[in-house]
Design an enzyme around this catalytic site. Structure first.
Site, PDB file in Angstrom:
ATOM      1  N   ASN A  92       0.805  -1.223   0.000  1.00 41.14           N
ATOM      2  CA  ASN A  92       0.000   0.000   0.000  1.00 41.14           C
ATOM      3  C   ASN A  92       0.837   1.272   0.000  1.00 41.14           C
ATOM      4  O   ASN A  92       0.403   2.305  -0.515  1.00 41.14           O
ATOM      5  CB  ASN A  92      -0.921  -0.010   1.221  1.00 41.14           C
ATOM      6  CG  ASN A  92      -1.550   1.352   1.480  1.00 41.14           C
ATOM      7  OD1 ASN A  92      -2.465   1.767   0.772  1.00 41.14           O
ATOM      8  ND2 ASN A  92      -1.057   2.048   2.493  1.00 41.14           N
ATOM      9  N   TYR A 178       3.805  10.355 -10.677  1.00 34.21           N
ATOM     10  CA  TYR A 178       2.856   9.489  -9.990  1.00 34.21           C
ATOM     11  C   TYR A 178       2.103   8.561 -10.958  1.00 34.21           C
ATOM     12  O   TYR A 178       2.097   7.333 -10.776  1.00 34.21           O
ATOM     13  CB  TYR A 178       1.860  10.314  -9.189  1.00 34.21           C
ATOM     14  CG  TYR A 178       0.801   9.479  -8.518  1.00 34.21           C
ATOM     15  CD1 TYR A 178       1.103   8.742  -7.378  1.00 34.21           C
ATOM     16  CD2 TYR A 178      -0.492   9.400  -9.031  1.00 34.21           C
ATOM     17  CE1 TYR A 178       0.134   7.950  -6.764  1.00 34.21           C
ATOM     18  CE2 TYR A 178      -1.458   8.627  -8.426  1.00 34.21           C
ATOM     19  CZ  TYR A 178      -1.143   7.893  -7.292  1.00 34.21           C
ATOM     20  OH  TYR A 178      -2.105   7.104  -6.697  1.00 34.21           O
ATOM     21  N   LYS A 182       2.293   4.300 -11.337  1.00 37.56           N
ATOM     22  CA  LYS A 182       1.199   3.362 -11.110  1.00 37.56           C
ATOM     23  C   LYS A 182       0.945   2.495 -12.350  1.00 37.56           C
ATOM     24  O   LYS A 182       0.548   1.332 -12.223  1.00 37.56           O
ATOM     25  CB  LYS A 182      -0.071   4.121 -10.704  1.00 37.56           C
ATOM     26  CG  LYS A 182       0.013   4.758  -9.329  1.00 37.56           C
ATOM     27  CD  LYS A 182       0.298   3.731  -8.237  1.00 37.56           C
ATOM     28  CE  LYS A 182       0.226   4.334  -6.843  1.00 37.56           C
ATOM     29  NZ  LYS A 182       0.502   3.344  -5.770  1.00 37.56           N
TER      30      LYS A 182
END
Length: 255
Positions: A92, A178, A182
């Site tokens: 996470n 970012y 991902k």
């Protein structure tokens, strides 16, 4: 750490002292699992674990900085000594690189002007950190009867969604750090799933949705508990569950 019943599942959640990670830890504990709260800051990790224990959970803090392989290996040794195996790994921990800023105001992510060092820092946590922690924990996961790995991603990882000029991401600032990190995590998820499929390890990526957290300056509309629900669902899949997938609360997402 306390003794646990042999049948009690052991779960590790990275970046679990707050936000989605903490909510996932709380929900896994409510299901009866022993939950290890991974946190860079030992004090914050212990505070979160203590609060979850006070609520009745079998929850313990583990110092773990995903960008530091030494702490990942140390955490694996601790899990082995105390429990002998790991059943669930939730990767996470993640950063945006922009700090506490809403996505529409992340001007420092614009590709043509981005600071390359910032991109490296984001990938160090969001991609390389997942490799470091997963590889450190894999020997323990292989001892589980039903090992599960969940990589916490984002709808922004979807090239299909982010490339649509009329889609939900059209109003956001383009991202060179970012969002690509991902997308890389999606690719990594598939490759781990392909390698571990034969061993019964189910590996999936999850997009929790736009959750109210520090990372988006609390501009999200979902609570951490709502965002964590799909994470927990993928962490508790049955033997016939999917692997190499990318899911939101509403089902499969396009790559």
């Amino acid at each position: 750490m306390s003794e646990h019943a042999p049948h009690q599942k052991i779960a590790l959640v990275t970046g679990a002292n707050k936000g989605i990670g903490r909510a996932a830890a709380e929900q896994l504990a409510a299901l009866g699992m022993t939950v290890l709260v991974g946190a860079r800051d030992p004090r914050r990790g212990e505070e979160a674990a203590a609060e979850l224990r006070a609520a009745g959970g079998d929850v313990h803090a583990v110092t773990l900085d995903v960008s530091d392989q030494a702490t990942a290996r140390a955490a694996a040794r601790l899990v082995e000594e105390r429990f002998g195996r790991l059943d669930v790994l939730i990767n996470n921990a993640g950063i945006t690189g922009s700090g506490q800023v809403s996505p529409q105001n992340a001007y420092d992510q614009v590709p043509s002007s981005v600071d390359l060092d910032m991109v490296r820092t984001v990938f160090e946590t969001n991609v390389f950190g997942v490799i470091a922690v997963t590889n450190a924990m894999l020997p323990l996961l292989r001892r589980s009867a039903a090992p599960r790995i969940v990589n916490v991603s984002s709808h922004a990882a979807s090239l299909t969604l982010t490339s649509d000029p009329d889609g939900p991401f059209a109003a956001l600032m383009p991202s060179a750090a970012y969002t690509p990190s991902k997308s890389a995590l999606s690719a990594l998820t598939v490759q781990y799933a392909n390698e571990l499929r034969k061993d019964g390890v189910l590996v999936n990526a999850v997009a929790p949705g736009f959750v109210d957290t520090d990372s988006n300056d609390h501009s999200g509309h979902l609570t951490p508990a709502q965002g964590a629900a799909v994470v927990v669902r993928l962490a508790t899949l049955g033997a016939d569950g999917p692997t190499a997938g990318f899911f939101s609360e509403d089902g499969p997402l396009p790559w």
